[in-house]
Design a protein around this motif. Structure first.
Motif, mmCIF file in Angstrom:
data_model
loop_
_atom_site.group_PDB
_atom_site.id
_atom_site.type_symbol
_atom_site.label_atom_id
_atom_site.label_comp_id
_atom_site.label_asym_id
_atom_site.label_seq_id
_atom_site.Cartn_x
_atom_site.Cartn_y
_atom_site.Cartn_z
ATOM 1 N N VAL A 81 0.840 -1.197 0.000
ATOM 2 C CA VAL A 81 0.000 0.000 0.000
ATOM 3 C C VAL A 81 0.882 1.258 0.000
ATOM 4 O O VAL A 81 1.955 1.276 0.599
ATOM 5 N N VAL A 82 0.437 2.272 -0.692
ATOM 6 C CA VAL A 82 1.135 3.563 -0.732
ATOM 7 C C VAL A 82 0.097 4.676 -0.658
ATOM 8 O O VAL A 82 -1.089 4.449 -0.855
ATOM 9 N N GLY A 83 0.578 5.869 -0.396
ATOM 10 C CA GLY A 83 -0.300 7.028 -0.417
ATOM 11 C C GLY A 83 -0.549 7.619 0.955
ATOM 12 O O GLY A 83 0.036 7.185 1.957
ATOM 13 N N PRO A 84 -1.450 8.591 1.011
ATOM 14 C CA PRO A 84 -1.687 9.324 2.250
ATOM 15 C C PRO A 84 -2.249 8.474 3.389
ATOM 16 O O PRO A 84 -2.110 8.839 4.553
ATOM 17 N N VAL A 85 -2.886 7.359 3.085
ATOM 18 C CA VAL A 85 -3.428 6.495 4.150
ATOM 19 C C VAL A 85 -2.493 5.311 4.438
ATOM 20 O O VAL A 85 -2.885 4.355 5.097
ATOM 21 N N PHE A 86 -1.255 5.399 3.945
ATOM 22 C CA PHE A 86 -0.324 4.280 4.102
ATOM 23 C C PHE A 86 -0.248 3.779 5.538
ATOM 24 O O PHE A 86 -0.486 2.615 5.797
ATOM 25 N N LYS A 87 0.120 4.642 6.465
ATOM 26 C CA LYS A 87 0.374 4.185 7.839
ATOM 27 C C LYS A 87 -0.858 3.544 8.471
ATOM 28 O O LYS A 87 -0.779 2.449 9.007
ATOM 29 N N SER A 88 -1.985 4.220 8.381
ATOM 30 C CA SER A 88 -3.187 3.670 9.021
ATOM 31 C C SER A 88 -3.619 2.365 8.354
ATOM 32 O O SER A 88 -3.988 1.407 9.040
ATOM 33 N N LEU A 89 -3.553 2.294 7.031
ATOM 34 C CA LEU A 89 -3.967 1.077 6.341
ATOM 35 C C LEU A 89 -2.949 -0.036 6.535
ATOM 36 O O LEU A 89 -3.321 -1.196 6.744
ATOM 37 N N HIS A 90 -1.673 0.297 6.507
ATOM 38 C CA HIS A 90 -0.608 -0.684 6.744
ATOM 39 C C HIS A 90 -0.819 -1.357 8.108
ATOM 40 O O HIS A 90 -0.782 -2.588 8.222
ATOM 41 N N GLU A 91 -1.075 -0.568 9.138
ATOM 42 C CA GLU A 91 -1.281 -1.107 10.482
ATOM 43 C C GLU A 91 -2.593 -1.883 10.595
ATOM 44 O O GLU A 91 -2.643 -2.936 11.234
ATOM 45 N N LEU A 92 -3.655 -1.383 9.992
ATOM 46 C CA LEU A 92 -4.944 -2.077 10.028
ATOM 47 C C LEU A 92 -4.855 -3.435 9.341
ATOM 48 O O LEU A 92 -5.348 -4.443 9.872
ATOM 49 N N LEU A 93 -4.209 -3.483 8.188
ATOM 50 C CA LEU A 93 -4.097 -4.751 7.464
ATOM 51 C C LEU A 93 -3.246 -5.757 8.224
ATOM 52 O O LEU A 93 -3.514 -6.952 8.175
ATOM 53 N N GLU A 94 -2.251 -5.286 8.959
ATOM 54 C CA GLU A 94 -1.459 -6.202 9.790
ATOM 55 C C GLU A 94 -2.346 -6.825 10.874
ATOM 56 O O GLU A 94 -2.283 -8.039 11.114
ATOM 57 N N GLU A 95 -3.169 -6.021 11.505
ATOM 58 C CA GLU A 95 -4.115 -6.560 12.494
ATOM 59 C C GLU A 95 -5.037 -7.585 11.835
ATOM 60 O O GLU A 95 -5.292 -8.652 12.404
ATOM 61 N N HIS A 96 -5.522 -7.264 10.644
ATOM 62 C CA HIS A 96 -6.452 -8.153 9.955
ATOM 63 C C HIS A 96 -5.799 -9.469 9.567
ATOM 64 O O HIS A 96 -6.359 -10.541 9.834
ATOM 65 N N TYR A 97 -4.625 -9.441 8.938
ATOM 66 C CA TYR A 97 -4.056 -10.719 8.504
ATOM 67 C C TYR A 97 -3.640 -11.572 9.687
ATOM 68 O O TYR A 97 -3.715 -12.796 9.623
ATOM 69 N N ASN A 98 -3.240 -10.965 10.798
ATOM 70 C CA ASN A 98 -2.933 -11.772 11.993
ATOM 71 C C ASN A 98 -4.193 -12.429 12.550
ATOM 72 O O ASN A 98 -4.182 -13.609 12.915
ATOM 73 N N ALA A 99 -5.287 -11.685 12.611
ATOM 74 C CA ALA A 99 -6.553 -12.250 13.100
ATOM 75 C C ALA A 99 -7.069 -13.335 12.159
ATOM 76 O O ALA A 99 -7.555 -14.382 12.611
ATOM 77 N N LEU A 100 -6.962 -13.093 10.876
ATOM 78 C CA LEU A 100 -7.421 -14.084 9.889
ATOM 79 C C LEU A 100 -6.596 -15.364 9.971
ATOM 80 O O LEU A 100 -7.144 -16.465 9.889
ATOM 81 N N PHE A 101 -5.288 -15.225 10.134
ATOM 82 C CA PHE A 101 -4.443 -16.408 10.227
ATOM 83 C C PHE A 101 -4.827 -17.241 11.453
ATOM 84 O O PHE A 101 -4.885 -18.467 11.382
ATOM 85 N N GLY A 102 -5.126 -16.586 12.560
ATOM 86 C CA GLY A 102 -5.577 -17.309 13.752
ATOM 87 C C GLY A 102 -6.920 -17.992 13.530
ATOM 88 O O GLY A 102 -7.171 -19.079 14.058
ATOM 89 N N ALA A 103 -7.761 -17.377 12.724
ATOM 90 C CA ALA A 103 -9.095 -17.931 12.472
ATOM 91 C C ALA A 103 -9.044 -19.236 11.697
ATOM 92 O O ALA A 103 -9.891 -20.111 11.915
ATOM 93 N N VAL A 104 -8.074 -19.391 10.802
ATOM 94 C CA VAL A 104 -8.037 -20.626 10.016
ATOM 95 C C VAL A 104 -7.849 -21.836 10.919
ATOM 96 O O VAL A 104 -8.417 -22.905 10.665
ATOM 97 N N ASP A 105 -7.097 -21.683 11.987
ATOM 98 C CA ASP A 105 -6.901 -22.788 12.926
ATOM 99 C C ASP A 105 -8.199 -23.127 13.648
ATOM 100 O O ASP A 105 -8.558 -24.301 13.791
ATOM 101 N N VAL A 106 -8.919 -22.120 14.065
ATOM 102 C CA VAL A 106 -10.199 -22.325 14.763
ATOM 103 C C VAL A 106 -11.188 -23.042 13.843
ATOM 104 O O VAL A 106 -11.867 -23.992 14.256
ATOM 105 N N ILE A 107 -11.256 -22.610 12.599
ATOM 106 C CA ILE A 107 -12.188 -23.213 11.643
ATOM 107 C C ILE A 107 -11.791 -24.654 11.356
ATOM 108 O O ILE A 107 -12.640 -25.563 11.366
#
Length: 172
Positions: free
Chosen positions: A56-82
């Protein structure tokens, strides 16, 4: 103990036809297929979120970069639960996820995507996940499978919050 005997003693002995957990065998097979599809979609979304996090690039880089890190970590944990729920229902978690190369966006599509394009793409995937999970949760509830229904409710909560946050990032 010989290697052969060790591997035999560690072998899974599951007699799903003798399972008596209050859920019909046909239902368990059906919901396990649904959960396997949800698992594959969760992997796809994990990988896509991670790749967009890197690129990701652009004016929302930092906020989106951090949000997506939270999301992919949560999603990765979810695959184990499922996957563990599929096993608890007496079925194998998917051993082979077909077409894994199609899980991620292509280099060319990432190279030319704006942050807004990436977010719009993720929104579409999260919405698709919500629809599939809502349908499976309803089926689980109709079959008195409160554990699967509860698990899917938790997953829906995550995805609906993710949708809200992604939409907020690109709100004009």
């Amino acid at each position: 103990m010989s290697t052969k005997h060790q591997s035999e003693s560690l072998a899974s002995v599951v007699a799903i036809d003798k399972m008596n957990i209050g859920l019909q065998a046909a239902y368990r097979a059906d919901i396990s297929k649904d959960l396997s599809s949800i698992l594959a979609a969760t992997y796809r979304l994990t990988i896509k979120s991670h790749i967009y996090h890197w690129n990701v690039v652009g004016p929302v880089f930092k906020s989106l970069h951090e949000l997506l890190e939270e999301h992919y970590n949560a999603l990765f944990g979810a695959v184990d639960v499922i996957a563990e729920r599929i096993r608890a229902l007496g079925h194998l978690a998917p051993v082979k996820l077909d077409k894994t190369e199609s899980f991620a966006p292509s280099h060319d599509s990432v190279d030319h995507k704006t942050a807004q394009d990436m977010v719009a793409d993720l929104i579409a995937d999260h919405e698709e996940a919500v629809r599939a999970m809502r349908k499976a949760a309803t089926k689980a509830g109709d079959n008195d499978d409160v554990v699967t229904e509860d698990m899917l409710t938790a997953r829906l909560t995550f995805h609906e919050k993710a949708l809200w946050m992604l939409r907020a990032v690109i709100a004009g």
